[in-house]
Design a protein around this motif. Structure first.
Motif: not given
Length: 398
Positions: A135, A143, A145, A153
């Motif tokens: 990642i 992304l 969260l 993730l």
């Protein structure tokens, strides 16, 4: 003299290497000439483009070379050998725990001549059989969260279910009132949440009692992390579940940093079904804020750490204030006065007597289903006032 002693101690502390093998990468391969013959004693230098720190090695008699303990990042690899043009290979991106193979071919010519190669096919990882997913820093930072918990993730890796799938109240769920750490439970290929191995820059990051993570770094501090789910090497294999290897950010030759704040506030929320207009609205406030800063160590007129010594710091604050709206049952206004006409019949305990039929006992119902004020217990009459008045009709959920 004291000033220089303190400076030397500071620089030594900042320059102590902390990378373990599992938190680094390596490049290996073979140096060949245009005919396919091995080139011995070729000087190979891998230079990190962010820090300009070189890593050197020399090819052996069979042309093979290996450079280990490389911090993940982008590299430029140069090769020099007598009778050949200098070869420069740029744009090599190494990921955490990657064992990449890079075979290079030299062209006959003078060392003063340079052949630069910028395009490069993806590096093969033929030196390892481990299966996993990296990642990247971009995914970690961009992304969404909820709660800025990077472990969420991990579900991007095949075969992994993540945070929120375990039973509420477990030590890794993040829902226990005695342990407010964010949820860290992940299930890799059907293994339990306690079967994982967390590593922090190659260091063991497992809490032995509950089998959960000890230190969960802030998102701003995570460069990238890797989830290995199968066939991992012996240096990291310990449990049957996933190996989550996190590597943190570092300073570079360029000053860089960030500031952030994420907030939620009930002032901007809509009412839910159980909070009709005119009733109290439960307050909720959540703030996550902080920043990061890194670069070369620089002490004016004393020391310039560019290309040598770097620093990186980060901070994350977390503040949460919330209220909960609970629906319950409280005595109605009539009940508080002893009037139970809204309920099934109630009976006077002072009239308890044996049933003439010989089976059990019987009692007389209060007249009108009302308890006379003379029968009120003085203490209970006070306690009843501690209950709030009903805010809705009926006897239930009022």
């Amino acid at each position: 003299m004291l000033k220089w002693s303190v400076l030397c101690a500071l620089l030594c502390a900042l320059s102590i290497p902390a990378d373990a093998q599992v938190a680094s990468a390596e490049i290996s391969g073979t140096i060949l000439d245009s005919t396919g013959a091995a080139v011995a004693n070729a000087k190979i230098v891998a230079t990190n483009t962010a820090t300009n720190v070189p890593h050197n090695t020399v090819s052996d008699a069979t042309g093979n070379y290996s450079i280990t303990l490389l911090p993940p990042g982008e590299y430029v690899v140069s090769v020099e050998a007598t009778g050949f043009r200098r070869l420069v290979q740029s744009g090599l991106a190494l990921q955490i725990n990657q064992q990449a193979r890079l075979d290079l071919t030299l062209q006959i010519g003078q060392v003063s001549e340079t052949l630069e190669v910028t395009a490069q096919a993806p590096l093969l990882e033929a030196e390892s059989s481990s299966l996993g997913t990296v990642i990247s820093e971009k995914l970690v930072n961009q992304l969404p969260l909820n709660g800025r918990n990077f472990i969420q993730l991990a579900t991007l890796s095949p075969g992994v279910n993540g945070v929120g799938f375990s039973a509420t109240g477990t030590i890794m769920s993040g829902t226990r009132p005695d342990d407010r750490r964010p949820g860290t439970e992940i299930f890799a290929n059907g293994n339990r949440e306690g079967s994982n191995n967390f590593l922090y820059d190659g260091i063991d990051d497992n809490e032995r009692l509950t089998l959960s993570i000890v230190l969960r770094p802030a998102v701003e501090a995570v460069r990238e992390f890797k989830i290995e789910t199968n066939l991992y090497s012996a240096d990291i294999g310990r449990n049957s579940g996933a190996v989550v290897d996190v590597i943190t950010k570092s300073g570079t030759n360029q000053l860089h940093g960030s500031l952030f704040e994420f907030l939620r506030n009930s002032a901007m929320d809509a009412r839910n079904f159980f909070s009709p207009k005119g009733t109290a609205f439960p307050a909720f406030r959540l703030n996550q804020f902080g920043g990061s800063f890194g670069g070369p160590v620089a002490l004016p007129k004393l020391y310039n750490g560019r290309n040598r010594t770097f620093f990186f710091v980060d901070y994350e604050g977390y503040r949460r204030d919330s209220q909960q709206l609970l629906l319950g049952n409280v005595p109605t206004v009539k009940m508080r006065k002893g009037d139970f006409s809204e309920t099934p019949p109630i009976y006077d305990p002072l009239t308890t007597r044996a049933n003439p039929s010989g089976s059990g006992f019987i009692r007389d119902q209060f007249a009108g289903n009302q308890i006379p004020a003379s029968r009120f217990d003085p203490i209970s009459a006070k306690v009843i006032n501690a209950y709030p008045l009903p805010t809705g009709p009926g006897r239930f959920n009022n």
